[in-house]
Design a protein around this motif. Structure first.
Motif, PDB file in Angstrom:
ATOM      1  N   GLU A  22       0.863  -1.150   0.123  1.00 59.69           N
ATOM      2  CA  GLU A  22      -0.030   0.049  -0.205  1.00 59.69           C
ATOM      3  C   GLU A  22       0.883   1.139  -0.167  1.00 59.69           C
ATOM      4  O   GLU A  22       0.515   2.069  -0.781  1.00 59.69           O
ATOM      5  N   ALA A  23       1.855   1.232   0.823  1.00 60.54           N
ATOM      6  CA  ALA A  23       2.956   2.523   0.805  1.00 60.54           C
ATOM      7  C   ALA A  23       3.663   2.617  -0.295  1.00 60.54           C
ATOM      8  O   ALA A  23       3.546   3.651  -0.895  1.00 60.54           O
ATOM      9  N   ALA A  24       3.728   1.650  -0.907  1.00 60.87           N
ATOM     10  CA  ALA A  24       4.636   1.693  -2.274  1.00 60.87           C
ATOM     11  C   ALA A  24       3.925   2.169  -3.347  1.00 60.87           C
ATOM     12  O   ALA A  24       4.028   3.102  -4.382  1.00 60.87           O
ATOM     13  N   SER A  25       2.444   1.759  -3.308  1.00 62.71           N
ATOM     14  CA  SER A  25       1.443   2.240  -4.472  1.00 62.71           C
ATOM     15  C   SER A  25       1.192   3.455  -4.371  1.00 62.71           C
ATOM     16  O   SER A  25       1.154   4.215  -5.264  1.00 62.71           O
ATOM     17  N   ASP A  26       1.092   3.836  -3.061  1.00 58.40           N
ATOM     18  CA  ASP A  26       0.860   5.276  -2.596  1.00 58.40           C
ATOM     19  C   ASP A  26       1.848   6.218  -3.185  1.00 58.40           C
ATOM     20  O   ASP A  26       1.830   7.077  -3.715  1.00 58.40           O
ATOM     21  N   ALA A  27       3.281   5.700  -2.894  1.00 58.62           N
ATOM     22  CA  ALA A  27       4.441   6.525  -3.369  1.00 58.62           C
ATOM     23  C   ALA A  27       4.532   6.673  -4.768  1.00 58.62           C
ATOM     24  O   ALA A  27       4.833   7.952  -5.288  1.00 58.62           O
ATOM     25  N   ARG A  32       3.906   9.979  -9.685  1.00 59.84           N
ATOM     26  CA  ARG A  32       3.159  10.128 -11.097  1.00 59.84           C
ATOM     27  C   ARG A  32       2.515  11.526 -11.210  1.00 59.84           C
ATOM     28  O   ARG A  32       2.290  12.220 -12.290  1.00 59.84           O
ATOM     29  N   ARG A  33       1.748  11.945  -9.971  1.00 62.90           N
ATOM     30  CA  ARG A  33       1.088  13.185 -10.031  1.00 62.90           C
ATOM     31  C   ARG A  33       2.195  14.457  -9.817  1.00 62.90           C
ATOM     32  O   ARG A  33       2.035  15.342 -10.352  1.00 62.90           O
ATOM     33  N   THR A  34       3.204  14.173  -8.952  1.00 62.22           N
ATOM     34  CA  THR A  34       3.988  15.418  -8.630  1.00 62.22           C
ATOM     35  C   THR A  34       5.640  15.261  -8.903  1.00 62.22           C
ATOM     36  O   THR A  34       6.178  16.316  -9.013  1.00 62.22           O
ATOM     37  N   GLY A  35       6.074  13.909  -9.337  1.00 56.01           N
ATOM     38  CA  GLY A  35       7.258  13.908  -9.199  1.00 56.01           C
ATOM     39  C   GLY A  35       8.043  13.702  -8.084  1.00 56.01           C
ATOM     40  O   GLY A  35       9.266  13.414  -7.910  1.00 56.01           O
ATOM     41  N   ASP A  36       7.426  13.751  -6.914  1.00 58.59           N
ATOM     42  CA  ASP A  36       8.090  13.540  -5.597  1.00 58.59           C
ATOM     43  C   ASP A  36       8.161  12.325  -5.202  1.00 58.59           C
ATOM     44  O   ASP A  36       7.351  11.281  -5.480  1.00 58.59           O
ATOM     45  N   GLU A  65       7.829   4.092 -18.153  1.00 56.61           N
ATOM     46  CA  GLU A  65       7.308   4.809 -16.772  1.00 56.61           C
ATOM     47  C   GLU A  65       8.137   3.878 -15.700  1.00 56.61           C
ATOM     48  O   GLU A  65       8.393   4.499 -14.773  1.00 56.61           O
ATOM     49  N   GLY A  66       8.172   2.769 -15.508  1.00 55.30           N
ATOM     50  CA  GLY A  66       8.660   1.945 -14.341  1.00 55.30           C
ATOM     51  C   GLY A  66      10.157   2.368 -14.279  1.00 55.30           C
ATOM     52  O   GLY A  66      10.655   2.374 -13.112  1.00 55.30           O
ATOM     53  N   MET A  67      10.956   2.321 -15.416  1.00 55.31           N
ATOM     54  CA  MET A  67      12.115   2.642 -15.482  1.00 55.31           C
ATOM     55  C   MET A  67      12.298   4.015 -14.978  1.00 55.31           C
ATOM     56  O   MET A  67      13.606   4.291 -14.138  1.00 55.31           O
ATOM     57  N   ARG A  68      11.550   4.838 -15.505  1.00 55.89           N
ATOM     58  CA  ARG A  68      11.994   6.285 -14.791  1.00 55.89           C
ATOM     59  C   ARG A  68      11.691   6.494 -13.320  1.00 55.89           C
ATOM     60  O   ARG A  68      12.404   7.100 -12.796  1.00 55.89           O
ATOM     61  N   TYR A  69      10.608   5.728 -12.874  1.00 54.88           N
ATOM     62  CA  TYR A  69      10.462   5.938 -11.567  1.00 54.88           C
ATOM     63  C   TYR A  69      11.344   5.131 -10.708  1.00 54.88           C
ATOM     64  O   TYR A  69      12.053   5.523  -9.697  1.00 54.88           O
ATOM     65  N   ALA A  70      11.995   3.733 -11.325  1.00 59.19           N
ATOM     66  CA  ALA A  70      13.203   3.331 -10.455  1.00 59.19           C
ATOM     67  C   ALA A  70      14.546   4.213 -10.824  1.00 59.19           C
ATOM     68  O   ALA A  70      15.106   4.377  -9.602  1.00 59.19           O
ATOM     69  N   GLY A  71      14.435   4.796 -11.589  1.00 60.73           N
ATOM     70  CA  GLY A  71      15.628   6.008 -11.750  1.00 60.73           C
ATOM     71  C   GLY A  71      15.364   6.979 -10.792  1.00 60.73           C
ATOM     72  O   GLY A  71      16.414   7.362 -10.075  1.00 60.73           O
ATOM     73  N   ALA A  72      14.235   7.500 -10.530  1.00 61.18           N
ATOM     74  CA  ALA A  72      14.152   8.683  -9.487  1.00 61.18           C
ATOM     75  C   ALA A  72      14.494   8.000  -8.145  1.00 61.18           C
ATOM     76  O   ALA A  72      14.750   8.637  -7.520  1.00 61.18           O
TER      77      ALA A  72
END
Length: 82
Positions: A22-27, A32-36, A65-72
Motif C-alpha cells: 500500500e505504501a509503495a503504491s501510494d508513493a 506520477r502526480r507530482t514527481g516527488d 514509466e517503471g524505469m523512470r520511477y526506478a531511476g528517480a
C-alpha cells in the motif's frame, strides 16, 4: 545486521512493518502526480524493492514509466548517501 528475532508470544502489532504494498503504491501514485519520491532511505529502498518484485511477478521487464520511477528512486537514494 539482521533484525532482532521476536518470539511468537512476544510479538506485538507495533513490531510488524507497515503495509509495503500500500505504501509503495501510494508513493508511485504520488510520483506520477507530482514527481516527488519518499524522503527517507528506508522508504526509498522499500519502494524500489516492491517495484522489482512487482515486475518480476508480472514476468516482464519494467516499461518506460517503471524505469523512470526506478531511476528517480535510485537518484534520491544516491542523494541520501552522498
Amino acid at each position: 545486521m539482521y533484525a532482532m528475532q521476536i518470539q511468537t508470544g512476544e510479538l506485538r502489532e507495533t513490531d510488524l512493518p507497515n503495509g509495503y504494498g500500500e505504501a509503495a503504491s501510494d508513493a508511485f501514485a504520488r510520483w506520477r502526480r507530482t514527481g516527488d519520491v519518499p524522503r527517507t532511505l528506508e522508504e526509498l529502498r522499500a519502494c524500489l524493492w516492491y517495484e522489482q518484485r512487482r515486475w518480476r511477478f508480472l514476468g516482464r521487464e519494467p516499461d518506460t514509466e517503471g524505469m523512470r520511477y526506478a531511476g528517480a528512486l535510485i537518484r534520491a537514494m544516491r542523494t541520501q548517501l552522498g
